[in-house]
Structures are given as structure tokens and as C-alpha cells.
Design a protein around this motif. Sequence first.
Motif, mmCIF file in Angstrom:
data_model
loop_
_atom_site.group_PDB
_atom_site.id
_atom_site.type_symbol
_atom_site.label_atom_id
_atom_site.label_comp_id
_atom_site.label_asym_id
_atom_site.label_seq_id
_atom_site.Cartn_x
_atom_site.Cartn_y
_atom_site.Cartn_z
ATOM 1 N N ILE A 118 33.292 50.753 24.643
ATOM 2 C CA ILE A 118 32.821 50.986 26.297
ATOM 3 C C ILE A 118 33.275 49.400 26.968
ATOM 4 N N TRP A 119 33.412 48.450 26.610
ATOM 5 C CA TRP A 119 33.826 46.240 26.871
ATOM 6 C C TRP A 119 35.293 47.248 26.876
ATOM 7 N N ARG A 120 35.717 47.989 25.948
ATOM 8 C CA ARG A 120 37.320 48.414 26.588
ATOM 9 C C ARG A 120 37.675 48.945 27.338
ATOM 10 N N GLN A 121 36.716 49.892 28.239
ATOM 11 C CA GLN A 121 36.492 50.410 29.879
ATOM 12 C C GLN A 121 36.386 49.105 30.302
ATOM 13 N N VAL A 122 35.204 49.056 30.376
ATOM 14 C CA VAL A 122 35.035 48.040 31.396
ATOM 15 C C VAL A 122 36.138 47.309 31.783
ATOM 16 N N GLU A 123 37.059 46.579 30.963
ATOM 17 C CA GLU A 123 38.185 46.307 31.305
ATOM 18 C C GLU A 123 39.314 46.569 32.446
ATOM 19 N N VAL A 124 39.531 47.929 31.773
ATOM 20 C CA VAL A 124 40.486 49.144 32.581
ATOM 21 C C VAL A 124 40.217 49.431 33.507
ATOM 22 N N LEU A 125 38.903 50.165 33.643
ATOM 23 C CA LEU A 125 38.384 50.686 34.570
ATOM 24 C C LEU A 125 37.740 48.882 35.702
ATOM 25 N N ALA A 126 37.400 48.196 34.878
ATOM 26 C CA ALA A 126 37.213 46.829 36.528
ATOM 27 C C ALA A 126 38.824 46.674 36.972
ATOM 28 N N GLU A 127 39.720 46.365 36.276
ATOM 29 C CA GLU A 127 40.975 46.801 36.469
ATOM 30 C C GLU A 127 41.795 47.603 37.846
ATOM 31 N N GLN A 128 41.102 49.095 37.478
ATOM 32 C CA GLN A 128 41.660 49.863 38.313
ATOM 33 C C GLN A 128 41.034 50.020 39.830
ATOM 34 N N LEU A 129 39.726 49.170 39.701
ATOM 35 C CA LEU A 129 39.084 49.533 40.803
ATOM 36 C C LEU A 129 38.789 47.846 41.658
ATOM 37 N N ALA A 130 39.718 47.064 41.457
ATOM 38 C CA ALA A 130 40.199 46.171 42.515
ATOM 39 C C ALA A 130 42.029 46.811 42.955
ATOM 40 N N ALA A 131 42.130 45.526 44.202
ATOM 41 C CA ALA A 131 42.833 46.143 45.315
ATOM 42 C C ALA A 131 44.052 46.698 44.408
ATOM 43 N N ASP A 132 44.686 46.298 43.582
ATOM 44 C CA ASP A 132 45.878 45.557 42.789
ATOM 45 C C ASP A 132 46.263 45.724 41.396
ATOM 46 N N PRO A 133 45.838 47.120 40.734
ATOM 47 C CA PRO A 133 45.616 47.238 39.749
ATOM 48 C C PRO A 133 46.781 47.402 39.323
ATOM 49 N N ALA A 134 46.458 46.378 37.440
ATOM 50 C CA ALA A 134 47.534 46.610 36.602
ATOM 51 C C ALA A 134 48.515 47.823 36.838
ATOM 52 N N GLU A 135 49.678 47.680 36.176
ATOM 53 C CA GLU A 135 50.221 48.678 35.160
ATOM 54 C C GLU A 135 49.840 49.815 34.329
ATOM 55 N N GLY A 136 49.336 48.651 33.307
ATOM 56 C CA GLY A 136 48.849 48.762 31.742
ATOM 57 C C GLY A 136 48.082 48.905 32.082
ATOM 58 N N ALA A 137 46.529 49.100 32.911
ATOM 59 C CA ALA A 137 45.765 49.091 32.925
ATOM 60 C C ALA A 137 45.219 50.703 31.780
ATOM 61 N N ARG A 138 45.502 50.954 30.936
ATOM 62 C CA ARG A 138 44.695 52.517 30.268
ATOM 63 C C ARG A 138 44.497 51.928 29.761
ATOM 64 N N TYR A 139 42.429 53.433 28.810
ATOM 65 C CA TYR A 139 42.460 53.252 28.428
ATOM 66 C C TYR A 139 43.083 54.003 26.854
ATOM 67 N N ALA A 140 43.478 52.889 25.680
ATOM 68 C CA ALA A 140 43.224 54.045 24.216
ATOM 69 C C ALA A 140 42.370 54.126 23.232
ATOM 70 N N GLU A 141 42.063 54.993 22.643
ATOM 71 C CA GLU A 141 40.980 54.882 21.655
ATOM 72 C C GLU A 141 40.992 53.764 20.514
ATOM 73 N N ARG A 142 40.507 53.188 19.473
ATOM 74 C CA ARG A 142 41.621 51.746 18.681
ATOM 75 C C ARG A 142 39.478 52.369 17.578
ATOM 76 N N PRO A 143 39.636 52.633 16.252
ATOM 77 C CA PRO A 143 39.179 52.088 15.672
ATOM 78 C C PRO A 143 37.730 51.088 15.602
ATOM 79 N N SER A 144 36.613 51.146 15.479
ATOM 80 C CA SER A 144 36.028 50.197 15.518
ATOM 81 C C SER A 144 34.858 50.387 13.937
ATOM 82 N N ALA A 145 34.375 48.352 14.100
ATOM 83 C CA ALA A 145 33.887 47.884 12.712
ATOM 84 C C ALA A 145 31.936 48.965 13.122
ATOM 85 N N THR A 146 31.524 48.292 11.567
ATOM 86 C CA THR A 146 29.594 48.975 12.358
ATOM 87 C C THR A 146 29.630 47.635 11.050
ATOM 88 N N ARG A 147 28.280 46.638 12.159
ATOM 89 C CA ARG A 147 27.811 46.126 11.909
ATOM 90 C C ARG A 147 26.122 46.785 11.596
#
Length: 444
Positions: free
Chosen positions: A309-338
Motif C-alpha cells: 500500500i505504501w508503494r501504491q501511495v507513491e505511485v498515486l501521489a505522482e499521478q495526482l501531481a500536475a506533471d506525473p513522472a512517466e515511470g510512476a506505475r504500480y507493480a506487484e512485489r513480494p512482501s515479508a511478514t513480521r
Amino acid sequence: MHPAPNETEHLVIIGNGMAGHRLVEALLKRPGRPARITVVGDEATPAYNRILLSPWLAGEMEREALTLREAEWYAAQGVELLLGERVTSIDRAARRLTTDAGRGLDYHRLVLATGSRPSMPAVPGIALSGVHGFRDLQDAETLAGVAERGGRVVVIGGGLLGLEAAEGLRKRGEGSPRQGSRGLAVSVLQRSARLMNRQLDATAAGLLEAELGRRGLAIHTGAQLAAIEGDHHARVRGVRLVDGRRLAADGVVVAAGIAPNAELGQRAGLDVDRAIVVDDTLTTSDPAIHALGECCQFEGTTYGLVEPIWRQVEVLAEQLAADPAEGARYAERPSATRLKIGGISLFAFGPIEPDAGHEVLAYHDPEQGDYRRLLLRDGRLEGAVLYGDTAMGPWLFGQAQAGRDLGPCRRALLLGAADADALLDACHSDTHSDNPDRPVKEAA
């Protein structure tokens, strides 16, 4: 030059949970953010850290420590915060939403960060008084009262959330009994044959079960709930299992998964499967509406851990900016459990059961309560379970994500953190590199 804030665009964020709040924080760091931001939250309090609800329930911290930002902070940042209101409808054609207080809000772009709720099993008695979920602050406050009154509580679910709820209840009941309290007995029902079966192998799950048993929790594995039974006042009095066993209970806590809060998006006519469907820019089927966190679904995946979700936030924040970066795309990655239970260290990632192509490396010290099991394929780490000494967990996870060949230093991987660091340093020095993430050679 950075783009200036868009002086006309109005962004509305529905949801003041951890995801919605983190999006606000991320947007405020971007000069191209929408100048007008409104946040609507149905809880009466500003955003708080839900990850800390278990430690708070256990009595390990004060309520104030949960708050992410006070309401005054939003005002100081020029963000309008509306609390205690639930959005009931979205008019996509008019780009206007309505709350249960009768308020109407126009938007240019809208973010749905409505989170999730406990998934309640469809069994008789689920609506009885004394059946609780464990998802938000109100739930935690209710459970604190249950623990302090004493009695018998059954927790449904032996995964992360269920164990954290059970241990939090136990510690609260032990640490702050009220006058005349009967004491608290907590039982955990796990449908699978072992605790945390999605993250742990049998050995680690056995160590965890033994430790929780020593603390006073009664663990029942292979236990499938058939019904919750009540008295003539419609109050919980016990649970019945499929195998016919009955456990007395004054309260039941359901912590066996979550259900995305996708109904608002569904009523608005957005594409909804198990959750609100989004693309790799977190955009829904309506280009003016985005979804984020536990209420969204990407490529068939829904979410319950903060890391993606934190990675989603960074992608979406970039998309909502006036000049979004072209590389701002969300992709699945493995996660660790604690696991967030005091005094128990657990770190796991990757596949649980080895297949024919895996090399299995294992270390077990029963006296110290340390266990490590690694799964490698062609020298590359694919999965790990660490119980007890987990100091190497983040490093191992990083190596797995980088796909590095660890074969040359495989004999270092199962050592304790201090010994492994020394051997890995020797391996690194042999490569004549000061980059600790490069593949290492085994020291002579």
C-alpha cells in the motif's frame, strides 16, 4: 522548475485511515499537487496507526501514541478534514458526492481509500451480542473492556491478526484487572492444522504455538467453527465446532480475514470484483476516480499489508501531481511478514512448502528457541522462515528480491547475525568491493 500547485483542481479523498493519510503526506511534498484537498473520514478521530492497535490493546502504549496527525495539522497544511461523516453516494456524471450529513462536495478527482472490515463467517449466531471484530480503534476499545471484565473469550483465526488480538486480550486482562474481575481465559481457533499456515512451516508454527501456550493461550488447531451459541438474551455463551466440540465463551472475536469496503464504488457503477478494480496508475474504470489500499484490487490481488500500500501511495501521489513522472506505475512485489507480539520475533517471506527444485537449508536450536529455514533454487534465495533470531531477515529478503547468487556464501546464511556478519564481511572484502549488496564469495 517544479510545477506550481494546480489552483483550480479539487481533490477529494474518501477515507482518513493509514492509506488516505499517507497519500496526503506524500502529496504535500510535491509542488505540483492539487491546491485544494478535502479528506472525508467516517471515524470521529483523525488518522491513527492501526498497526499499533495490538500493542495498545495489550496495554503497551498510550492512546496518544497511535495518532498520526492531530486535526490542527491538516488545517495548518490547508487540507480540509471532515470527520464523522460517511460518503453515501457518488454522482460520477456531475462529479459530486453526498455524505450522510447531507453535505455535497464537488470534485475534479476522487480517491477511494475506504479500507476494509472484518470478514464475518456465515455461521449461525454471528449476530449475537458479544461477537466482535478487530479492525479499528472502536473495536480495540471494546476489546479492552472485554479483557478487563474477565471471563472466557474465543478468538476465531490463528493468522497474524487473530494471534495479535488474542495476545493483546491476554495481556490487557492480566495487566489491568477491574475490581471483582474473574480473570481472563483466551482460546484461539485455527481452521488449519498449524498457526499462520500461510507464512510458517510446521516447525516454526510449532515453536510459536508452544510459546503462546506457555503464556496462557489455549490454541485449538484443526478447529472449524460451526456455530456461535447464545442464551435467551441473545448473548454469546459458547461456540460449537464442526467435530461437535463446544467451548464456553462470554465473548467471541472474529479475526479471520478482511473484506474490502468496495460497496461505495459498486453503487457508483465502477468495475468491482472482490474489490474496486484499478490499473497500474491506481485508476478505476472512471478516469477521474482512483482507489487505494485495502479497498482496491490490482491484477486479481487485494491487500491487507502496508508494504504494497505504501508503494501504491507513491505511485498515486505522482499521478495526482500536475506533471506525473512517466515511470510512476504500480507493480506487484513480494512482501515479508513480521509478527507484532512482544517477545516473539518472526520473519518470513516467499513459498512455504519446498518443491523438487529447492535446496533446503535449516538450523534449529530448541534450547534457544531459534529456527531458520531457507529455500534456494540454483543458489538464489526464494523463501525464508526465521523464528527467534531474525536479525538477518531484512538482509535475506533484500538478497532474494535482487535475485543474487548466494551459493558462494551459503554456509554463512544460517549462522546467527553476529557470526554471519563477520563471515559476510570477509566475503565482501574478498570481492574488493565496498558495496554490501553485491554477490559475495565464500571466504577460504
